[in-house]
Structures are given as structure tokens and as C-alpha cells.
Design a protein around this motif. Structure first.
Motif, PDB file in Angstrom:
ATOM      1  N   VAL A  52       0.966  -1.290  -0.104  1.00  0.00           N
ATOM      2  CA  VAL A  52      -0.068   0.045  -0.127  1.00  0.00           C
ATOM      3  C   VAL A  52       0.847   1.201  -0.018  1.00  0.00           C
ATOM      4  O   VAL A  52       1.715   1.360   0.823  1.00  0.00           O
ATOM      5  N   GLU A  53       0.830   2.071  -1.208  1.00  0.00           N
ATOM      6  CA  GLU A  53       1.509   3.156  -1.366  1.00  0.00           C
ATOM      7  C   GLU A  53       0.764   4.411  -1.160  1.00  0.00           C
ATOM      8  O   GLU A  53      -0.266   4.448  -1.655  1.00  0.00           O
ATOM      9  N   LEU A  54       1.335   5.496  -0.767  1.00  0.00           N
ATOM     10  CA  LEU A  54       0.751   6.880  -0.654  1.00  0.00           C
ATOM     11  C   LEU A  54       1.445   7.654  -1.609  1.00  0.00           C
ATOM     12  O   LEU A  54       2.843   7.812  -1.643  1.00  0.00           O
ATOM     13  N   ARG A  55       0.719   8.219  -2.510  1.00  0.00           N
ATOM     14  CA  ARG A  55       1.399   9.208  -3.530  1.00  0.00           C
ATOM     15  C   ARG A  55       0.823  10.458  -3.245  1.00  0.00           C
ATOM     16  O   ARG A  55      -0.259  10.914  -3.220  1.00  0.00           O
ATOM     17  N   GLY A  56       1.621  11.297  -3.868  1.00  0.00           N
ATOM     18  CA  GLY A  56       1.202  12.929  -3.763  1.00  0.00           C
ATOM     19  C   GLY A  56       1.336  13.398  -2.393  1.00  0.00           C
ATOM     20  O   GLY A  56       1.602  12.654  -1.276  1.00  0.00           O
ATOM     21  N   ASN A  71      -0.731  -1.577  -4.771  1.00  0.00           N
ATOM     22  CA  ASN A  71      -0.081  -2.012  -5.930  1.00  0.00           C
ATOM     23  C   ASN A  71      -0.223  -3.682  -5.892  1.00  0.00           C
ATOM     24  O   ASN A  71       0.748  -4.548  -5.995  1.00  0.00           O
ATOM     25  N   PHE A  72      -1.369  -4.187  -6.159  1.00  0.00           N
ATOM     26  CA  PHE A  72      -1.401  -5.557  -5.876  1.00  0.00           C
ATOM     27  C   PHE A  72      -0.592  -6.533  -7.302  1.00  0.00           C
ATOM     28  O   PHE A  72      -0.129  -7.392  -7.055  1.00  0.00           O
ATOM     29  N   ALA A  73      -0.797  -5.821  -8.450  1.00  0.00           N
ATOM     30  CA  ALA A  73      -0.241  -6.357  -9.572  1.00  0.00           C
ATOM     31  C   ALA A  73       0.689  -5.156 -10.360  1.00  0.00           C
ATOM     32  O   ALA A  73       0.642  -5.352 -11.557  1.00  0.00           O
ATOM     33  N   ALA A  74       1.482  -4.428  -9.697  1.00  0.00           N
ATOM     34  CA  ALA A  74       2.090  -3.351 -10.226  1.00  0.00           C
ATOM     35  C   ALA A  74       3.153  -4.249 -10.984  1.00  0.00           C
ATOM     36  O   ALA A  74       3.512  -5.259 -10.519  1.00  0.00           O
ATOM     37  N   CYS A  94       3.461 -11.102 -13.874  1.00  0.00           N
ATOM     38  CA  CYS A  94       2.493 -11.457 -14.906  1.00  0.00           C
ATOM     39  C   CYS A  94       3.279 -11.612 -16.296  1.00  0.00           C
ATOM     40  O   CYS A  94       4.449 -11.086 -16.294  1.00  0.00           O
ATOM     41  N   GLU A  95       2.466 -11.899 -17.276  1.00  0.00           N
ATOM     42  CA  GLU A  95       3.449 -11.883 -18.677  1.00  0.00           C
ATOM     43  C   GLU A  95       3.189 -10.685 -19.222  1.00  0.00           C
ATOM     44  O   GLU A  95       4.237  -9.855 -19.699  1.00  0.00           O
ATOM     45  N   ARG A  96       1.898  -9.865 -19.255  1.00  0.00           N
ATOM     46  CA  ARG A  96       2.005  -8.550 -19.659  1.00  0.00           C
ATOM     47  C   ARG A  96       1.040  -7.653 -18.792  1.00  0.00           C
ATOM     48  O   ARG A  96       0.998  -6.430 -18.969  1.00  0.00           O
ATOM     49  N   LEU A  97       0.059  -8.183 -18.079  1.00  0.00           N
ATOM     50  CA  LEU A  97      -1.021  -7.536 -17.184  1.00  0.00           C
ATOM     51  C   LEU A  97      -0.215  -6.481 -16.335  1.00  0.00           C
ATOM     52  O   LEU A  97       0.497  -7.066 -15.473  1.00  0.00           O
ATOM     53  N   ILE A  98      -0.609  -5.435 -16.038  1.00  0.00           N
ATOM     54  CA  ILE A  98      -0.200  -4.651 -15.054  1.00  0.00           C
ATOM     55  C   ILE A  98      -1.673  -3.853 -14.409  1.00  0.00           C
ATOM     56  O   ILE A  98      -2.708  -3.594 -15.117  1.00  0.00           O
ATOM     57  N   ALA A  99      -1.873  -3.994 -13.000  1.00  0.00           N
ATOM     58  CA  ALA A  99      -3.110  -3.679 -12.443  1.00  0.00           C
ATOM     59  C   ALA A  99      -2.831  -3.084 -11.176  1.00  0.00           C
ATOM     60  O   ALA A  99      -2.013  -3.494 -10.230  1.00  0.00           O
ATOM     61  N   VAL A 100      -3.473  -1.940 -10.691  1.00  0.00           N
ATOM     62  CA  VAL A 100      -3.424  -1.528  -9.356  1.00  0.00           C
ATOM     63  C   VAL A 100      -4.860  -0.745  -9.081  1.00  0.00           C
ATOM     64  O   VAL A 100      -5.717  -0.660  -9.932  1.00  0.00           O
ATOM     65  N   GLU A 101      -5.062  -0.502  -7.667  1.00  0.00           N
ATOM     66  CA  GLU A 101      -6.231   0.145  -7.133  1.00  0.00           C
ATOM     67  C   GLU A 101      -5.695   1.540  -6.667  1.00  0.00           C
ATOM     68  O   GLU A 101      -4.755   1.492  -6.130  1.00  0.00           O
ATOM     69  N   VAL A 102      -6.673   2.201  -6.851  1.00  0.00           N
ATOM     70  CA  VAL A 102      -6.176   3.923  -6.335  1.00  0.00           C
ATOM     71  C   VAL A 102      -7.478   4.352  -5.531  1.00  0.00           C
ATOM     72  O   VAL A 102      -8.797   4.297  -6.005  1.00  0.00           O
TER      73      VAL A 102
END
Length: 305
Positions: free
Chosen positions: A142-146, A156-159, A165-173
Motif C-alpha cells: 500500500v503506497e501513498l502518492r502525492g 499495488n497488487f499487480a504493479a 505476469c506476462e503483460r498484465l499490470i493492475a493497481v487500485e487507487v
């Protein structure tokens, strides 16, 4: 200023069993996909991965994930056997980090939810079938930005540098009410080695209700980075999605009193799986104001267990 089909209000992207079904054909691109499925208590849903890798991400509720790679699948690094994962899930995207499951291409997967729930399937076309895996919520960074009114929380579960992963990138904001995220506006629609990745992106939104239950809203801006590029100014609500094949995206604006959640799903053709962005030159200076300022005291909304 909403342009063509890039903003899908809740229900506009529904197809078959899915509340939202965005694939490369519908989006008009090559790699990124997102589906959202709601299951009644005791219900099940089965899907074939096809030529894409998938992450099963609980949005609300938990489920059992059973997956097996077909014996006719392409050469794979998976063992090809069936495997079952129990996902504890969460009450909502605003209450907790969730565990998740990775499903390889060429697999058949069944979700079963004794208590019912809503589940996102984030996908990307890929070449290899990696092993099916379960990741506990405690392993999600869990990251804080800004800072200040630009503060937001990123799960950043799948950063690109967190989960393979092979190609997939996924995060929640998660953006507290009244704040801006995806700011300064940035883009990743060209490949420049070491500087910018080429990635197709989907934003899926949920907006927290007010204490009295009133539904909330937010705004999403995408401005052109090229001639006849993507140009969107959309009022977004729970269940909406915005497709971003190109362009400067941001800000994402949360209305006061209503926290905003969005799920980012990205994939692209680059030789490496990396998230490299270029800030809008007219707004990049805002980053220089962040040092010395504190993050919004409301953050994090929650932390990984």
C-alpha cells in the motif's frame, strides 16, 4: 466533452453474465480486458481464459476459485493440473485490501461465492501460461502518492515490479473526497526506451456513498496527446469505465464527501513489462511542490493486514 465510446456509464458495457465486459474487440485495441461479474449467494460463474491471463479480484465479498489448464494448451510453465484457491475478499473496495488469484491463459476457471459478491476479472492477451497463484492481502503493498489535495492511496497488487505476469499490470487507487489523483496528467501511449511505455488502460470506478446513503460522483479527464486523440471529460459514478488508448489522463477528481476508487488495468506490446509515464509538460511542475508537504491525514483509508 465526452467523446465517442471512451466513457461507458454503468450498464453500457454489460454483456451476458457481466455487468461490464471490455475486451480488445470492444475497445478497439490489442491487449487489455476487464470484466465485472456479480454473483448471488451460492451462485457460480465459469469462464475460459482463452489467449489472456487474468486476475480474479474481489470488489465485494469472497469466493472460491477453481482453475485448470486445458490439456491442449500451448507450451506452458504451469503444471496443467487443477488448483483451488479460497479468496477471503472484503466488504467493499473502501474497507480493506483484498487477496486475489492469478489465472493463466488457456485455463477454465469457476468462481463460486457462498455469500455472494462482485468480482473484477482483469486480463491481458499474452503468449505464456504462467502458474496459477493466490496472493494474500498481507502481501499487497500500500503506497501513498502525492501530498495535500493531490494525495491518494495506491494498492499495488499487480504493479509491474510487485507481481509477476506476462503483460498484465493492475493497481487500485483510492482518492479522498475533494482530492485530485492521476495528477499531474500523464501519458503512456508511445514506446521510448527507459522513458515511456506503450500501454492501453482501463479505469473502472466506484464512488463511496455519503453517510446518509446518497450516491456520489467524480470526474475524469483525458486530453489529446496527438491529433484526433482521445478527448474525454466525463462525470463518473459507480460502475462506470473509461477507456484510454492514448492521451494525457488526469485529473481524476473526487467530489467532496465522496471517496473515489478506481481500478487501473493496463497492458501493451513493449518488450518489457514496465509502467513508465511522461508527465504533461504544462503541469509537471506540481511535483516540485510536494516535498515538505504532508499527505492527506485521511490516508491511508486502510492498510494491508
Amino acid at each position: 466533452m465526452t467523446s465517442d465510446h471512451r466513457h461507458l456509464p454503468a450498464g453500457a458495457g454489460a454483456e451476458g453474465a457481466y455487468d461490464l465486459d471490455i475486451g480488445p474487440e470492444r475497445a478497439g485495441w490489442t491487449y487489455s480486458s476487464l470484466r465485472v461479474v456479480t454473483l448471488r449467494p451460492g451462485a457460480a460463474h465459469t469462464f475460459d481464459a482463452g489467449d489472456s491471463e487474468w486476475i480474479v479480484l474481489p470488489l465485494a465479498g469472497g469466493c472460491t476459485v477453481t482453475t485448470a489448464v486445458a490439456t491442449t494448451a500451448v507450451t506452458t510453465t504451469s503444471d496443467g493440473g487443477g488448483v483451488t484457491f479460497e479468496l477471503n475478499g472484503r466488504d467493499s473496495v473502501f474497507t480493506a485490501v483484498t487477496d486475489f488469484a492469478y489465472v493463466p491463459r488457456d485455463a477454465r476457471t469457476t468462481l463460486t461465492s457462498p455469500g455472494g459478491g462482485r468480482f473484477a476479472l482483469a486480463g491481458a492477451r499474452c503468449e505464456r501460461a504462467l502458474p496459477a497463484r493466490h496472493v494474500p492481502a498481507s502481501a499487497v503493498p500500500v503506497e501513498l502518492r502525492g501530498t495535500g489535495t493531490c494525495s491518494r492511496q495506491v494498492n499495488n497488487f499487480a504493479a509491474a515490479d510487485v507481481f509477476a505476469c506476462e503483460r498484465l499490470i493492475a493497481v487500485e487507487v483510492l482518492t479522498p473526497g475533494g482530492n485530485w489523483s492521476s495528477y499531474p496528467p500523464h501519458k503512456h501511449d508511445e514506446h521510448h526506451a527507459g522513458e515511456e511505455s506503450e500501454l492501453e488502460e482501463i479505469y473502472y470506478f466506484e464512488i463511496a456513498a455519503a453517510p446518509g446513503g446518497e450516491a456520489g460522483l467524480g470526474y475524469q479527464r483525458v486530453s489529446p496527446s496527438r491529433e484526433k486523440g482521445t478527448d474525454v471529460l466525463a462525470e463518473v459514478r459507480t460502475g462506470d469505465a473509461v477507456l484510454i488508448p492514448d492521451g494525457w489522463h488526469g485529473p481524476s477528481v473526487a467530489a467532496p464527501g465522496h471517496a473515489m476508487y478506481y481500478l487501473n488495468v493496463m497492458a501493451g506490446p513493449g518488450p518489457g513489462r514496465e509502467w513508465l509515464i511522461r508527465d504533461h509538460p504544462a503541469h509537471a511542475w506540481i511535483r516540485s511542490t510536494w516535498p515538505g508537504q504532508d499527505p492527506d491525514p485521511r490516508l491511508p483509508l486502510y492498510e494491508a493486514p
